[in-house]
Enzyme design. Sequence first.
Site, short mmCIF file in Angstrom:
data_model
loop_
_atom_site.label_atom_id
_atom_site.label_comp_id
_atom_site.label_asym_id
_atom_site.label_seq_id
_atom_site.Cartn_x
_atom_site.Cartn_y
_atom_site.Cartn_z
N ASP A 22 0.81 -1.22 0.00
CA ASP A 22 0.00 0.00 0.00
C ASP A 22 0.85 1.27 0.00
O ASP A 22 0.33 2.37 -0.08
CB ASP A 22 -1.05 0.00 1.13
CG ASP A 22 -0.45 0.12 2.53
OD1 ASP A 22 0.76 0.40 2.67
OD2 ASP A 22 -1.19 -0.06 3.51
N ASP A 23 2.17 1.12 0.12
CA ASP A 23 3.04 2.31 0.18
C ASP A 23 3.51 2.77 -1.20
O ASP A 23 4.32 3.68 -1.29
CB ASP A 23 4.26 2.02 1.07
CG ASP A 23 3.87 1.76 2.50
OD1 ASP A 23 3.08 2.55 3.05
OD2 ASP A 23 4.34 0.76 3.09
N SER A 54 -1.92 3.93 2.08
CA SER A 54 -1.90 3.42 3.46
C SER A 54 -3.22 3.74 4.13
O SER A 54 -3.78 4.82 3.90
CB SER A 54 -0.78 4.08 4.26
OG SER A 54 0.43 3.48 3.95
N ASN A 132 5.16 -3.62 4.53
CA ASN A 132 4.63 -2.30 4.85
C ASN A 132 5.66 -1.47 5.62
O ASN A 132 6.48 -2.01 6.36
CB ASN A 132 3.37 -2.48 5.70
CG ASN A 132 2.60 -1.19 5.87
OD1 ASN A 132 2.22 -0.57 4.89
ND2 ASN A 132 2.38 -0.78 7.11
N SER A 165 4.85 -6.81 7.28
CA SER A 165 5.02 -5.42 7.70
C SER A 165 6.35 -5.28 8.42
O SER A 165 6.74 -6.15 9.19
CB SER A 165 3.88 -4.99 8.63
OG SER A 165 2.65 -5.14 7.97
#
Length: 316
Positions: A22-23, A54, A132, A165
Amino acid sequence: MLLTILFLVSLVSCKSILLTNDDSWVSTNIRAAYRDLTKAGYDVLLVAPVSQRSSWGGRFQIPSSKTLETDGEFGYVKAGSPSWGHEENDQHIWYFNGTPSSCVAFTIDYLLQSKEVSDFGTTIDLVVSGPNEDPNLLPGFYTNSGTMAAAYTALYRGIPAISFSGSDTNNSFFKDSLNTDLQNPANIYATKIVDLVDKYFNASNPFPPTTGLNVNFPPVGHLNSSCEDPKWTFTKLMGTGVFQQGVKYDSSSELLQVDIKYVDNIESLCIYGDCSLRAEHDVFLEFNCESTVSVFSIDYDANADQTDSVKKLLGF
Ligand SMILES: *[C@@H]1O[C@H](CO)[C@@H](O)[C@H](O)[C@H]1NC(C)=O
Ligand SMILES: *[C@@H]1O[C@H](CO)[C@@H](O)[C@H](O)[C@H]1NC(C)=O
Ligand SMILES: *[C@@H]1O[C@H](CO)[C@@H](O)[C@H](O)[C@H]1NC(C)=O
């Protein structure tokens, strides 16, 4: 004959991985993971949001125009560029103007079918999401995290998925930070990802349907020079604590700010999972150089006892 056999063997052993996050597609973490998974012999297709998504959770957003209205993350792709595209020198690295969840759909429903990636098959064996730029410790971040959303979106399609993550919270651009420095957290995380993905493909059977993994890496390398190879620790998602997303009022700006607090107030009751395991946030918060590995399921139903109690209460 021998050539045919060799060809078949290599076809079987070359597993395909969809790598997303998502970054954004230009984050150092995802580029390091792409480099190392590819080097390890996997057929990797990186397809990730063109800019930060994010905390968008599982929201499904696709482009509403043929071109980007604003620059992508770090200005790497400019406004006016097509809504999806790939690196000039690598047609396995794609951006998409969407969310992690829609990146999974875009790849499987469109990209692989349209044959825009000429040397890639039409199926995905495993979705890897992340790592993440921040831990995603449950239960607080299950629905909030775009990283986890990509994983559960894949599971709904029957594709096994692992979300990763890290503890390096810097939103870093690969052109600034992708290097071969052994203390670079992105490099340590990439090595660990290859190790776990190898373990997954080494296993004789895939995970049962609806089953995914959530992994959190501790501070390593430049973040903690005495932690270079964080060991795997099997954990469960639920404990007694939760990272609670709240708000606080800031009197100088007269605005509300997001206030994330760790609160230890969930009734300690184990209904699901292996109750002998420790919760991932408890292990993580000890900072003992451990990478937590928790198994999650997208089966949302309450268990039979819970269902039965409610059924009786309602007189059904
Ligand atoms: C954080 O990322 C930015 C953008 O890539 C970079 O300029 C900066 O050097 C990074 N900071 C650290 C401490 O790594
Ligand atoms: C995967 O299996 C190969 C062959 O048995 C072995 O050499 C390798 O260490 C295994 N990797 C992992 C991560 O378990
Ligand atoms: C750094 O790693 C060491 C060795 O594993 C550990 O004892 C220490 O608690 C860690 N500190 C942090 C902040 O992660």
